[in-house]
Write an enzyme that holds these catalytic residues in place. Structure first.
Site, PDB file in Angstrom:
ATOM      1  N   SER A  26      20.872  82.663  14.440  1.00 45.74           N
ATOM      2  CA  SER A  26      22.038  83.229  15.363  1.00 45.74           C
ATOM      3  C   SER A  26      21.764  82.870  16.929  1.00 45.74           C
ATOM      4  O   SER A  26      20.673  83.328  17.397  1.00 45.74           O
ATOM      5  CB  SER A  26      22.415  84.976  15.564  1.00 45.74           C
ATOM      6  OG  SER A  26      22.898  85.217  16.600  1.00 45.74           O
ATOM      7  N   HIS A  51      24.912  80.046  13.617  1.00 45.96           N
ATOM      8  CA  HIS A  51      25.815  81.257  13.604  1.00 45.96           C
ATOM      9  C   HIS A  51      26.190  81.731  14.907  1.00 45.96           C
ATOM     10  O   HIS A  51      25.046  81.806  15.599  1.00 45.96           O
ATOM     11  CB  HIS A  51      24.881  82.412  13.095  1.00 45.96           C
ATOM     12  CG  HIS A  51      25.636  83.705  12.708  1.00 45.96           C
ATOM     13  ND1 HIS A  51      26.657  83.862  11.592  1.00 45.96           N
ATOM     14  CD2 HIS A  51      25.562  84.726  13.492  1.00 45.96           C
ATOM     15  CE1 HIS A  51      26.971  85.276  11.929  1.00 45.96           C
ATOM     16  NE2 HIS A  51      26.519  85.749  12.965  1.00 45.96           N
ATOM     17  N   ASP A  53      28.009  84.147  17.615  1.00 46.53           N
ATOM     18  CA  ASP A  53      28.816  85.577  17.744  1.00 46.53           C
ATOM     19  C   ASP A  53      29.575  85.617  18.793  1.00 46.53           C
ATOM     20  O   ASP A  53      28.982  85.508  19.731  1.00 46.53           O
ATOM     21  CB  ASP A  53      27.308  86.675  17.854  1.00 46.53           C
ATOM     22  CG  ASP A  53      26.834  86.685  16.376  1.00 46.53           C
ATOM     23  OD1 ASP A  53      26.937  87.049  15.440  1.00 46.53           O
ATOM     24  OD2 ASP A  53      25.499  86.288  16.412  1.00 46.53           O
ATOM     25  N   MET A  55      31.862  88.041  20.856  1.00 49.85           N
ATOM     26  CA  MET A  55      32.125  89.608  21.195  1.00 49.85           C
ATOM     27  C   MET A  55      33.188  89.946  22.235  1.00 49.85           C
ATOM     28  O   MET A  55      33.034  89.082  23.464  1.00 49.85           O
ATOM     29  CB  MET A  55      30.806  89.979  21.371  1.00 49.85           C
ATOM     30  CG  MET A  55      29.835  90.119  20.239  1.00 49.85           C
ATOM     31  SD  MET A  55      28.211  90.999  20.857  1.00 49.85           S
ATOM     32  CE  MET A  55      27.398  90.282  19.363  1.00 49.85           C
ATOM     33  N   MET A  86      33.542  89.066  16.323  1.00 47.35           N
ATOM     34  CA  MET A  86      33.558  90.491  16.549  1.00 47.35           C
ATOM     35  C   MET A  86      34.658  90.833  17.739  1.00 47.35           C
ATOM     36  O   MET A  86      34.409  91.146  18.780  1.00 47.35           O
ATOM     37  CB  MET A  86      32.289  91.101  16.929  1.00 47.35           C
ATOM     38  CG  MET A  86      31.277  90.987  15.868  1.00 47.35           C
ATOM     39  SD  MET A  86      29.483  90.881  16.520  1.00 47.35           S
ATOM     40  CE  MET A  86      29.190  88.947  16.534  1.00 47.35           C
ATOM     41  N   MET A 155      27.178  93.397   7.456  1.00 49.05           N
ATOM     42  CA  MET A 155      26.541  93.811   8.439  1.00 49.05           C
ATOM     43  C   MET A 155      25.342  94.559   7.918  1.00 49.05           C
ATOM     44  O   MET A 155      25.404  95.850   7.516  1.00 49.05           O
ATOM     45  CB  MET A 155      27.091  94.231   9.491  1.00 49.05           C
ATOM     46  CG  MET A 155      28.241  93.550  10.162  1.00 49.05           C
ATOM     47  SD  MET A 155      27.582  92.172  11.076  1.00 49.05           S
ATOM     48  CE  MET A 155      26.296  92.588  12.152  1.00 49.05           C
ATOM     49  N   GLY A 162      21.870  91.938  19.321  1.00 48.51           N
ATOM     50  CA  GLY A 162      20.644  91.444  18.634  1.00 48.51           C
ATOM     51  C   GLY A 162      19.571  92.713  18.609  1.00 48.51           C
ATOM     52  O   GLY A 162      19.663  93.434  19.191  1.00 48.51           O
ATOM     53  N   GLY A 163      18.642  92.299  17.817  1.00 48.35           N
ATOM     54  CA  GLY A 163      17.402  93.090  17.942  1.00 48.35           C
ATOM     55  C   GLY A 163      17.432  94.471  17.437  1.00 48.35           C
ATOM     56  O   GLY A 163      16.575  95.405  17.823  1.00 48.35           O
ATOM     57  N   SER A 216      16.790  87.513  16.747  1.00 48.53           N
ATOM     58  CA  SER A 216      15.541  87.645  17.391  1.00 48.53           C
ATOM     59  C   SER A 216      14.414  87.165  16.560  1.00 48.53           C
ATOM     60  O   SER A 216      13.385  86.705  17.081  1.00 48.53           O
ATOM     61  CB  SER A 216      15.331  89.200  17.598  1.00 48.53           C
ATOM     62  OG  SER A 216      16.606  89.806  17.969  1.00 48.53           O
TER      63      SER A 216
HETATM   64  C1  DX5 Z   1      25.194  91.427  15.769  1.00 49.68           C
HETATM   65  C2  DX5 Z   1      25.304  89.749  15.380  1.00 49.68           C
HETATM   66  C3  DX5 Z   1      24.276  89.097  14.928  1.00 49.68           C
HETATM   67  C4  DX5 Z   1      22.822  89.362  15.720  1.00 49.68           C
HETATM   68  C5  DX5 Z   1      21.879  89.432  14.898  1.00 49.68           C
HETATM   69  O1  DX5 Z   1      26.252  92.045  16.118  1.00 49.68           O
HETATM   70  O2  DX5 Z   1      26.115  89.778  14.575  1.00 49.68           O
HETATM   71  O3  DX5 Z   1      24.456  87.819  14.372  1.00 49.68           O
HETATM   72  O4  DX5 Z   1      22.848  88.063  16.451  1.00 49.68           O
HETATM   73  O5  DX5 Z   1      20.775  89.555  15.636  1.00 49.68           O
HETATM   74  P1  DX5 Z   1      19.562  89.820  14.909  1.00 49.68           P
HETATM   75  O6  DX5 Z   1      18.744  89.038  13.778  1.00 49.68           O
HETATM   76  O7  DX5 Z   1      18.393  89.977  16.252  1.00 49.68           O
HETATM   77  O8  DX5 Z   1      19.627  91.394  14.511  1.00 49.68           O
HETATM   78 ZN    ZN Z   2      26.586  87.787  13.699  1.00 50.99          ZN
END
Ligand code: DX5
Ligand code: ZN
Length: 236
Positions: A26, A51, A53, A55, A86, A155, A162-163, A216
């Protein structure tokens, strides 16, 4: 275009499953001040997809990046774009994301009221169609749509950041989803996103996950290419 999405889908025709699990780093965790460097890193790694994301600050409490960023990085990227939307009413942007380089258009179940129509329109625009479920949304809502899908994303954190810490109930959901996919004779790949790392990747694949997203864990590691290799080979 460098590569077709199908070439990276690696479907085993007999079992209708991905032959080896796929890795989709991601970019949310990449270095935004030097995206080119991290794109080249993914190009040169064993990763399968990018990937991305998206938002909107409404469906999730965060704003990431959007169409101009995708358009700018598409010419640099040598692997397919797996776009995780998202945003509310994602169907408004199907054509726009196709034109920006999306190969897979993935909407949240919770964000698209007329999901069947959305999936049909995604296919009409020559993209793979994915549907994502939030951690609290049961697998059963997919009963009447899963046969139409190319991918289902589970999910394993609440979307938006993230993280975060991996939610353990995801293992049960992967098993339930796999059962539903087999029952409905669906080609959908199972993708897991959120908190994926060396402590859960192998078990997720064992339960039936076909695609692992990792942000992450990859980009905050000392050697992201080696980390991707570890996820691909499940060797930590
Ligand atoms: C969260 C995103 C993920 C995110 C994952 O809403 O959809 O794709 O980047 O990040 P990690 O791997 O750090 O949880
Ligand atoms: Zn994602």
């Amino acid at each position: 275009m460098c590569c077709t999405f199908a070439a990276h889908f690696f479907i085993d025709k007999t079992s209708n499953r991905a032959m080896k699990h796929l890795i989709a780093p991601s970019l949310l965790a990449a270095d935004f001040s030097n995206l080119k460097k991290d794109i080249e890193l993914i190009n040169n790694s064993e990763a399968d997809w990018f990937h991305l994301d998206i938002m909107d600050g409404v469906f999730v409490p965060n704003i990431s990046f959007g169409i101009p960023v995708l358009e700018s990085i598409k010419p640099l990227a040598k692997k397919p774009f797996d776009v995780h939307l998202m945003i509310t009413q994602p169907e408004r942007y199907i054509e726009t994301f196709k034109n920006a380089g999306a190969d897979l258009f993935n909407v949240h179940y919770e964000a698209s009221t007329h999901l069947h129509r959305t999936v049909q329109t995604v296919h009409a625009n020559n993209m793979k169609a994915g549907v994502t479920l939030n951690p609290h949304t049961p697998i059963s809502v997919l009963e009447d749509i899963v046969a139409e899908l190319d991918l289902v994303l589970l999910m394993s954190v609440n979307p938006g950041f993230g993280g975060q810490k991996f939610i353990e109930n995801t293992y049960n959901k992967v098993e339930q989803l796999k059962e539903l996919i087999l029952k409905k004779n669906s080609r959908a790949l199972i993708q897991v996103d959120g908190g994926v790392d060396n402590t859960n990747a192998a078990q997720l694949v064992e339960k039936g996950a076909d695609v692992l997203v990792a942000g992450s864990y990859v980009f905050k590691s000392a050697n992201p290419e080696e980390t991707i290799k570890g996820l691909k080979e499940l060797n930590f």
